[in-house]
Write an enzyme that holds these catalytic residues in place. Structure first.
Site, PDB file in Angstrom:
ATOM      1  N   GLU A 140     121.729  53.522  67.335  1.00  0.00           N
ATOM      2  CA  GLU A 140     122.027  53.528  68.770  1.00  0.00           C
ATOM      3  C   GLU A 140     120.767  53.640  69.629  1.00  0.00           C
ATOM      4  O   GLU A 140     120.827  53.971  70.802  1.00  0.00           O
ATOM      5  CB  GLU A 140     122.993  54.670  69.084  1.00  0.00           C
ATOM      6  CG  GLU A 140     124.282  54.612  68.291  1.00  0.00           C
ATOM      7  CD  GLU A 140     125.439  53.953  69.035  1.00  0.00           C
ATOM      8  OE1 GLU A 140     125.544  54.125  70.246  1.00  0.00           O
ATOM      9  OE2 GLU A 140     126.245  53.269  68.372  1.00  0.00           O
TER      10      GLU A 140
ATOM     11  N   HIS B  39     125.613  61.050  71.983  1.00  0.00           N
ATOM     12  CA  HIS B  39     124.200  60.788  71.698  1.00  0.00           C
ATOM     13  C   HIS B  39     123.413  62.084  71.904  1.00  0.00           C
ATOM     14  O   HIS B  39     123.793  62.925  72.725  1.00  0.00           O
ATOM     15  CB  HIS B  39     123.637  59.702  72.629  1.00  0.00           C
ATOM     16  CG  HIS B  39     124.226  58.349  72.412  1.00  0.00           C
ATOM     17  ND1 HIS B  39     124.663  57.548  73.447  1.00  0.00           N
ATOM     18  CD2 HIS B  39     124.450  57.651  71.270  1.00  0.00           C
ATOM     19  CE1 HIS B  39     125.132  56.412  72.955  1.00  0.00           C
ATOM     20  NE2 HIS B  39     125.011  56.453  71.640  1.00  0.00           N
TER      21      HIS B  39
ATOM     22  N   CYS C 121     120.607  57.608  80.384  1.00  0.00           N
ATOM     23  CA  CYS C 121     121.248  56.475  79.709  1.00  0.00           C
ATOM     24  C   CYS C 121     120.795  55.148  80.293  1.00  0.00           C
ATOM     25  O   CYS C 121     120.720  54.143  79.596  1.00  0.00           O
ATOM     26  CB  CYS C 121     122.768  56.576  79.839  1.00  0.00           C
ATOM     27  SG  CYS C 121     123.544  57.732  78.692  1.00  0.00           S
TER      28      CYS C 121
END
Length: 418
Positions: free
Chosen positions: A166, A232, A349
């Site tokens: 990711e 995350h 993000c």
């Protein structure tokens, strides 16, 4: 090769695409699930993101951007033999604008950390979530253009899909300053309660080997944090130069993690927020740690937080106490990214950090005030004002989304990425 004298940290933000919607496709992302089915506002979302980028530039930081990906991705639907009348989740996945979260675009290792003295980037495969699994080919195409100078960059394809990767959302870097060689820390996960871990340990190790890293550390994320919605690591921890800003429950073994980081990179300061002051629930809800921890030219480290953090009483109380303590983080700057937050992504993000000389990067991906104004003009004229859930799949809306992206590519002279 010789190091570049103009090496700085550049934040590459993802421009929120014209198909921005709330389909609730991301298991374990509590905000995305909570807001599934709500009306989205793509134009406002994109303008909020540009305003955040302008704010960074005003502090003197170098700022880049990435383009929205082609949406809807009809080729992906065809490959899945999807039936639009029965496979609503797959249709929504083909429309997803989640590439705006460029922290998941790639993992980046600066030239100072690598054996060959070049900056390495590995595009993330994002295989854990179907709606993101088809992003990497178009993301890779942008990376290959933006960082096409082979004297300075190496751009890698994705880790094999048997291991989920990711990108930078599970990667931290510590160094006395951005331009100096550093320690890269990869945070992998295991399942947390009902939610899957998205970063596989082997994916992290493959990236580290591919980049030829001279110093790397691999640590486990706390399963309790994943179960609380920290899908995350950057939802519970963020690093900048020689500072780690983290929740007490971010890592499976916090004390060992801190010790290992300090041993490998002496001088690192850990700013730990105790669970007794800010619960995991409040940390995840407010996205306190999904912040940009930056060092402006003034040298006074600044935490760029979403306004939701400042509006959460326990979080604000802790931040005010931190500022009064005269620690390494000297300023807190709230920004409005509510449209992104409602889909489960805060200021961190929205950006991918690249340490490099801006002169080595394709200038079409570097932002200045004039280019920001051009992009705002395209967004204001062509981005949909709102998207209701019932609109997803409508050909008339799909045509307007394609037109909007096409106009942006034309304005930026990047038609080759169409």
């Amino acid at each position: 090769m010789s190091r570049q004298g103009g090496v700085v940290e550049i934040n590459f933000d993802g421009l929120v695409g014209p198909s921005h919607n709330y389909a609730g496709l991301s298991l374990g992302n509590l905000a995305a699930t909570k807001n599934a089915g709500e009306t989205s506002f793509p134009r406002a979302a994109a303008l909020q993101g540009i305003a955040k980028m302008r704010g960074n530039m005003e502090t003197g930081l170098a700022q880049g951007f990435f383009l929205p990906l082609p949406r809807p991705n009809t080729g992906w639907l065809e490959a899945l033999a999807a039936d639009a009348s029965t496979d609503a989740a797959l249709v929504a996945g083909a429309w997803s604008a989640s590439s705006m979260w460029t922290a998941n675009a790639a993992t980046v290792s600066p030239a100072g950390d690598t054996a060959d003295g070049k900056c390495h980037l590995t595009v993330a495969n994002l295989v854990t979530m179907p709606h993101r699994s088809h992003e990497w080919p178009d993301t890779l195409a942008q990376l290959q253009v933006a960082f096409g100078n082979k004297d300075h960059f190496v751009v890698h394809g994705p880790v094999p899909p048997c291991f989920g990767d990711e990108g930078a959302a599970n990667h931290m870097r510590f160094a006395p300053s951005h331009a100096e060689p550093g320690l890269e820390v990869f945070v992998y996960g295991r399942s947390g309660g009902p939610f899957p871990a998205r970063q596989h340990e082997q994916a992290s190790r493959i990236v580290a080997r591919s980049h030829g890293l001279e110093r790397a550390l691999f640590v486990e994320q706390n399963p309790e944090a994943i179960a609380a919605g920290a899908f995350h690591n950057d939802v519970v921890a963020v690093a900048n130069e020689a500072v780690l800003f983290t929740h007490e429950l971010a890592f499976a073994d916090p004390a060992a993690t801190y010790d290992a980081i300090r041993q490998a990179c002496p001088g690192v300061q850990v700013v730990e927020v105790p669970a007794s002051a800010v619960s995991l629930a409040d940390a995840v809800k407010s996205y306190l740690f999904n912040a940009q921890l930056i060092t402006p030219p003034s040298g006074e480290m600044t935490l760029v937080i979403p306004t939701e953090s400042w509006e959460t009483p326990p979080v604000r109380s802790w931040l005010e106490g931190m500022l009064a303590s005269n620690g390494p983080i000297r300023h807190v700057k709230p920004v409005d990214v509510r449209q992104s937050m409602a889909n489960g992504g805060g200021p961190a993000c929205l950006r991918l950090r690249v340490v490099a000389d801006p002169a080595t990067i394709d200038p079409r991906f570097m932002l200045d005030d004039a280019k920001a104004s051009l992009i705002e003009g395209v967004v204001g004229q062509y981005w949909p004002e709102q998207i209701d859930p019932a609109d997803i799949g409508e050909e008339s809306l799909a045509a307007s989304i394609r037109l909007a992206r096409g106009k942006l590519l034309e304005t930026l002279e990047l038609e080759a990425l169409a």
